[in-house]
Design an enzyme around this catalytic site. Structure first.
Site, short mmCIF file in Angstrom:
data_model
loop_
_atom_site.label_atom_id
_atom_site.label_comp_id
_atom_site.label_asym_id
_atom_site.label_seq_id
_atom_site.Cartn_x
_atom_site.Cartn_y
_atom_site.Cartn_z
N TYR A 176 45.41 65.76 30.94
CA TYR A 176 46.18 65.02 29.95
C TYR A 176 45.67 65.34 28.55
O TYR A 176 44.49 65.28 28.27
CB TYR A 176 46.07 63.51 30.18
CG TYR A 176 46.99 62.72 29.29
CD1 TYR A 176 48.27 62.40 29.72
CD2 TYR A 176 46.61 62.33 28.01
CE1 TYR A 176 49.14 61.70 28.90
CE2 TYR A 176 47.47 61.64 27.19
CZ TYR A 176 48.73 61.33 27.64
OH TYR A 176 49.59 60.63 26.82
N HIS A 184 50.79 52.29 24.96
CA HIS A 184 50.43 53.51 25.69
C HIS A 184 49.43 53.33 26.81
O HIS A 184 49.45 54.06 27.78
CB HIS A 184 49.90 54.57 24.73
CG HIS A 184 50.98 55.33 24.05
ND1 HIS A 184 51.58 54.85 22.92
CD2 HIS A 184 51.60 56.47 24.35
CE1 HIS A 184 52.53 55.71 22.55
NE2 HIS A 184 52.55 56.69 23.40
N ARG A 241 55.65 67.38 21.47
CA ARG A 241 54.78 67.71 22.59
C ARG A 241 55.60 67.61 23.85
O ARG A 241 56.69 67.03 23.85
CB ARG A 241 53.59 66.75 22.66
CG ARG A 241 53.98 65.32 22.94
CD ARG A 241 52.76 64.40 22.96
NE ARG A 241 51.94 64.61 24.14
CZ ARG A 241 51.90 63.79 25.18
NH1 ARG A 241 52.63 62.69 25.19
NH2 ARG A 241 51.12 64.03 26.22
N ASN A 250 55.62 66.34 27.90
CA ASN A 250 54.96 65.54 28.93
C ASN A 250 55.75 65.77 30.21
O ASN A 250 56.86 66.29 30.17
CB ASN A 250 54.95 64.07 28.52
CG ASN A 250 53.92 63.28 29.31
OD1 ASN A 250 53.13 63.84 30.07
ND2 ASN A 250 53.94 61.97 29.13
N GLU A 309 59.53 65.86 29.72
CA GLU A 309 59.95 65.15 28.51
C GLU A 309 59.58 65.96 27.28
O GLU A 309 58.41 66.28 27.08
CB GLU A 309 59.24 63.80 28.42
CG GLU A 309 59.67 62.82 29.48
CD GLU A 309 58.92 61.48 29.38
OE1 GLU A 309 59.29 60.58 30.14
OE2 GLU A 309 58.00 61.37 28.56
N TYR A 327 49.07 57.50 38.62
CA TYR A 327 49.71 57.05 37.39
C TYR A 327 51.14 57.55 37.28
O TYR A 327 52.04 56.84 36.86
CB TYR A 327 48.87 57.52 36.20
CG TYR A 327 49.51 57.31 34.86
CD1 TYR A 327 49.63 56.04 34.33
CD2 TYR A 327 49.98 58.39 34.10
CE1 TYR A 327 50.21 55.83 33.09
CE2 TYR A 327 50.56 58.20 32.87
CZ TYR A 327 50.68 56.92 32.36
OH TYR A 327 51.25 56.73 31.14
N LYS A 328 51.34 58.79 37.67
CA LYS A 328 52.68 59.36 37.57
C LYS A 328 53.55 58.98 38.77
O LYS A 328 54.71 59.39 38.84
CB LYS A 328 52.58 60.89 37.44
CG LYS A 328 52.01 61.35 36.09
CD LYS A 328 51.86 62.86 36.02
CE LYS A 328 51.21 63.32 34.72
NZ LYS A 328 52.10 63.24 33.54
#
Lengths: 347, 317, 200
Positions: free
Chosen positions: A38, A194, A224, A226, A266, A317-318
């Site tokens: 990350y 966040h 950026r 993601n 994203e 988390y994802k």
């Protein structure tokens, strides 16, 4: 890009969404190397290669009409996906200006904007909208200015007010999110909104990102990438509708994985807005099924390595834990271990 | 850093010491919109050396035809303001940055008290345009030395009506901060710009009366002071540079062809902050950004306005 | 939750201590929050005017109205319910000026109801001192049907409106004054982890 037509397709029920060969080729694949960690990886949002998703400030692609229709359906069921606080009135008009000016300049075949002082005339041909209004006078539009314009553009938009050396998510149109709710998160500060991203807080990623964004300049947007994964080409993976899409997470089998599992990238862009001094955060999602992705073997191999090496906290988390191994097993035979070099290119 | 090429369209002598410059784009295009309280950084080439000074935009943000800045002549400075006064005339071409706002109006405020001293009036002029447009509740308190130093008073009276309160020092009119800040309704925010002593006293008074920090707003730009020469050693690039007495560290790095980040160049924004790795003397902080504790700790410095009294300063860049 | 990180949206409450400097002090408390007020008055009183608004919770917790009556030297106002207190607060806020220090104590739902009233007159969250008193019970917002269930004591509970079994997340919305409740068995209906009382 010379895609003349917008596709008729759905992001719910029968899930008829798919990518054309051209859309696959321009897909913003996010992994330049075999390891993923990350990071904030922000760069200037400058125009990219012709035909790429970065060619224009705001990308309009073959899914434009279908995505706008999906947003309309979501808002019909749940108007709270668009949250506007009263003190954001200048930011609402900033957004009208940003979107109308970019689209009219970059896609004159579809959009036109003419101005006579504050009297503006906006034509959105694909959606059949022809609207004359007075800029700055909300009563001349059929709905709040922010809602009016964000119903006509792909991706989610969160507008952050800047005060007390922080940014607050005080306005948003969020109908295609990766499991977060604007109705719940509205008004939160940058870090409240966040955290926690595993492995990110400790290394000060958010402190640095916040400081950087507080200094973001008008005229110099940044971006950026993601990513996450999702089951079925569903835009509305909201916590609100989790009861409806949650069961999909456990529906992946070795037989259907190539069809059912999607990489969701994203493209996040941040713009300083001029009147309000707020920051617009756009989150534009691109979906690609694994079957579509592996039409470029380099991408298939790369994704295999990324998922194999992904930190378990990030996988959780994802929300990948239910099907990550199934995806790895499916991709493994396609990965000959060859050195892929650096870069996100398909071939 | 995105910049704009502008031409001076008009110059007006406002008071004995203040000149007002009207700037338009050289290419004839409209200028970018901005929000009240924004400033731009103006680049000037003085004797072959690039000077950059921040100036508040004082026109209405609605006006994208031209930008308006006012410059007070400062004799005891490195020459930026004197250059603007003596060398810049109608037709002069300048380069400016896009507007940046470090002094924005709080959108949560229910009432705004604006306190200006002297040339510190300029950022309020664009703020007032926004406050008027948004129909906000405000009052402006403007102090200046003598009637002939009261820049823009007539224009302000037109903009503010009876919300303008002037304090003319030569006539013995003094602002009482204590009185100004008493009995203000909840949700009031105070904003101040002007001489250092005025800004500091107002903020201290407000804190002493229990006003929370989130309701206090101020803007001050420093000019890089002249000092003794010293050497900076850039640890990441392995370069040693001499910083002459009349140049800032930031300018010295730019002269050497480097492009360190910057935004306001007046010690207000924090963008150019650098980490200090070693110093064989004392740091001389001149910024308004670092807290007193950070200044004492001595491991950060703002190269736009601060210096060091030392032989060698090692920076992590 | 793993060591080393917490969810940043979750508020952390302190203990009330008189703040100085100040122009005036307004103390607002309900139920067990009365103890926090009594503790304040064991400290040295500030010189500036003090006003205390208190609502007891005779049903669920102790009512400190009487003890406060004999302890608070001036400006004590007792309300019969939280609702009455919030009404009183709204009508009185116009009398306060910048420089007033605000103190709030009570159950979490109460803290944020007060904050909502203060926010409407431009008082910012960070400038209000809050003490969580008596119970850890949480107000929880059902993200599916958008209703708030007050005083949730368990990690998993049934939404008071839609009946879904919700897991209480640590994610907190100051705007709504509630934690997020998310359906716990959406992926595998009926598969519900052990239910425990974690917010006594």
């Amino acid at each position: 890009m010379n895609t003349p037509a917008f596709k008729h397709e759905t992001f719910r029920d029968d899930y008829s969404f798919s990518n054309s060969a051209e859309a696959i080729r321009r897909f913003p694949f996010p992994f330049p190397e075999d390891d993923y960690m990350y990071s904030v990886n922000i760069e200037q949002h400058e125009p990219g290669a012709p035909g790429s998703v970065l060619e224009h400030l705001i990308d309009i692609d073959e899914h434009y009409l279908a995505e706008c229709e999906d947003r309309r359906l979501t808002l019909e069921q749940d108007p709270d996906r668009c949250i506007i606080t009263p003190h954001m009135i200048d930011a609402q008009w900033d957004m009208v200006e940003l979107v109308m000016e970019s689209l009219a300049a970059d896609y004159p075949q579809w959009f036109s904007l003419s101005k006579n002082g504050d009297d503006w005339h906006w034509i959105n041909t694909p959606m059949g909208i022809d609207q004359q209004f007075r800029f700055g006078d909300a009563s001349t539009l059929p709905m709040p200015p922010f809602e009016f314009i964000t119903r006509q553009v792909q991706g989610d938009w969160i507008i952050m007010d800047q005060r007390d050396d922080d940014l607050f998510a005080d306005m948003g149109m969020v109908t295609s999110q990766a499991d977060w709710s604007i109705a719940f998160d509205a008004g939160m500060s940058f870090k409240e909104w966040h955290g926690p991203v595993p492995q990110a807080n400790e290394i000060g990623v958010f402190d640095r990102a916040l400081k950087y964004l507080l200094h973001l300049q008008y005229g110099s947007p940044v971006r950026r990438l993601n990513w996450t994964m999702t089951v079925n080409p569903r835009l509305d993976t909201s916590p609100e509708n989790y009861p409806f899409w949650g069961p999909d997470n456990v529906s992946v089998t070795p037989e259907n994985v190539g069809d059912k599992v999607y990489l969701r990238v994203e493209l996040q862009a941040l713009f300083r807005l001029p009147r309000s001094n707020a920051i617009a955060f756009s989150v534009r999602g691109y979906l690609i099924s694994l079957n579509e992705l592996v039409t470029y073997p380099r991408w298939g191999k790369r994704l295999h390595r990324i998922l194999k090496g992904l930190h378990p906290d990030l996988s959780e988390y994802k929300g990948l834990d239910h099907y990550r191994q199934t995806v790895i097993d499916w991709l493994a035979p396609m990965d000959d271990g060859a050195d892929l070099g650096l870069g996100t290119q398909p071939e | 850093m995105t910049t704009l090429n502008v031409r001076v369209a008009a110059v007006e002598q406002v008071t004995e010491l203040v000149k007002h410059f009207t700037l338009v784009q050289q290419n004839g295009q409209p200028l970018p919109r901005f929000s009240g309280g924004s400033h731009v950084v103006v680049s000037m080439n003085i004797n072959g050396r690039n000077h950059r000074n921040p100036y508040s935009l004082m026109g209405s943000p609605d006006n994208t035809e031209s930008y308006h800045i006012s410059v007070r002549r400062q004799e005891q400075s490195r020459g930026g303001s004197v250059y603007m006064h003596d060398q810049v005339t109608v037709g002069s071409e300048l380069q400016i940055t896009y507007p940046v706002n470090l002094f924005a109006i709080s959108k949560l405020a229910h009432k705004h008290i604006l306190v200006a001293g002297g040339i510190g009036i300029t950022p309020f002029m664009s703020q007032i345009a926004d406050l008027n447009r948004l129909g906000q509740h405000y009052e402006l308190h403007y102090a200046y030395r003598s009637p002939e130093h009261g820049a823009f008073v007539e224009q302000l009276r037109e903009m503010c009506g009876d919300r303008l309160h002037c304090y003319v020092e030569s006539e013995g009119q003094r602002m009482s901060f204590q009185q100004l800040l008493s009995q203000q309704p909840l949700g009031t925010h105070v904003y101040t710009c002007g001489p250092d002593a005025m800004v500091k006293t107002l903020l201290l008074t407000a804190r002493d009366m229990g006003w929370p920090e989130s309701h206090l707003h101020s803007e001050q730009f420093s000019a890089p002071p002249i000092g003794d020469a010293f050497v900076i050693s850039l640890a990441q690039s392995g370069i040693d540079l001499e910083v002459p007495g009349d140049m800032s560290m930031l300018e010295a790095m730019e002269e050497a062809g480097l492009e360190p980040p910057f935004l306001c160049r007046g010690g207000a924004c924090g963008r150019c902050e650098l980490e200090v790795l070693a110093c064989d003397g004392a740091l001389m902080h001149n910024d308004h950004y670092l807290s007193d504790a950070e200044k004492t700790a001595g491991n950060k410095i703002m190269p736009c306005v601060s210096r060091a009294s030392c032989q060698k300063l090692v920076l992590n860049i | 939750m793993q060591r080393g990180y917490w969810i940043r949206s979750k508020p952390i409450y302190g203990s009330l201590v008189w703040q100085s400097p100040a122009a005036a002090h307004l103390v607002i408390a309900a139920g067990e929050g009365g103890i926090a007020v009594l503790k304040l008055f064991q400290q040295m009183y500030p010189r500036e005017p003090i006003q205390v608004l208190y609502a007891g919770q005779p049903k669920t917790g102790r009512d400190y109205a009487e003890i406060l009556g004999s302890t608070v030297p001036e400006g004590l106002q007792i309300c019969n319910s939280e609702a009455e207190l919030l009404e009183t607060l709204k009508t009185q806020l116009g009398n306060y000026h910048m420089g007033t220090q605000f103190y709030v104590a009570g159950p979490e739902a109460f803290l944020w109801q007060v904050m909502k009233s203060l926010g409407q007159v431009g008082v910012q969250d960070a400038d209000v001192h809050k003490e969580l008193a008596g119970t850890l019970a949480r107000p929880v917002y059902c993200v599916h049907c958008k209703t708030i269930t007050e005083a949730v004591h368990h990690n998993i509970f049934s939404c008071s409106h839609c009946g879904r079994k919700l897991f209480v997340r640590d994610h907190f919305s100051r705007r709504l004054g509630a934690y997020m409740g998310l359906m716990v068995d959406a992926e595998q209906p009926g598969n519900i982890p052990k239910i425990e009382e974690v917010y006594p």
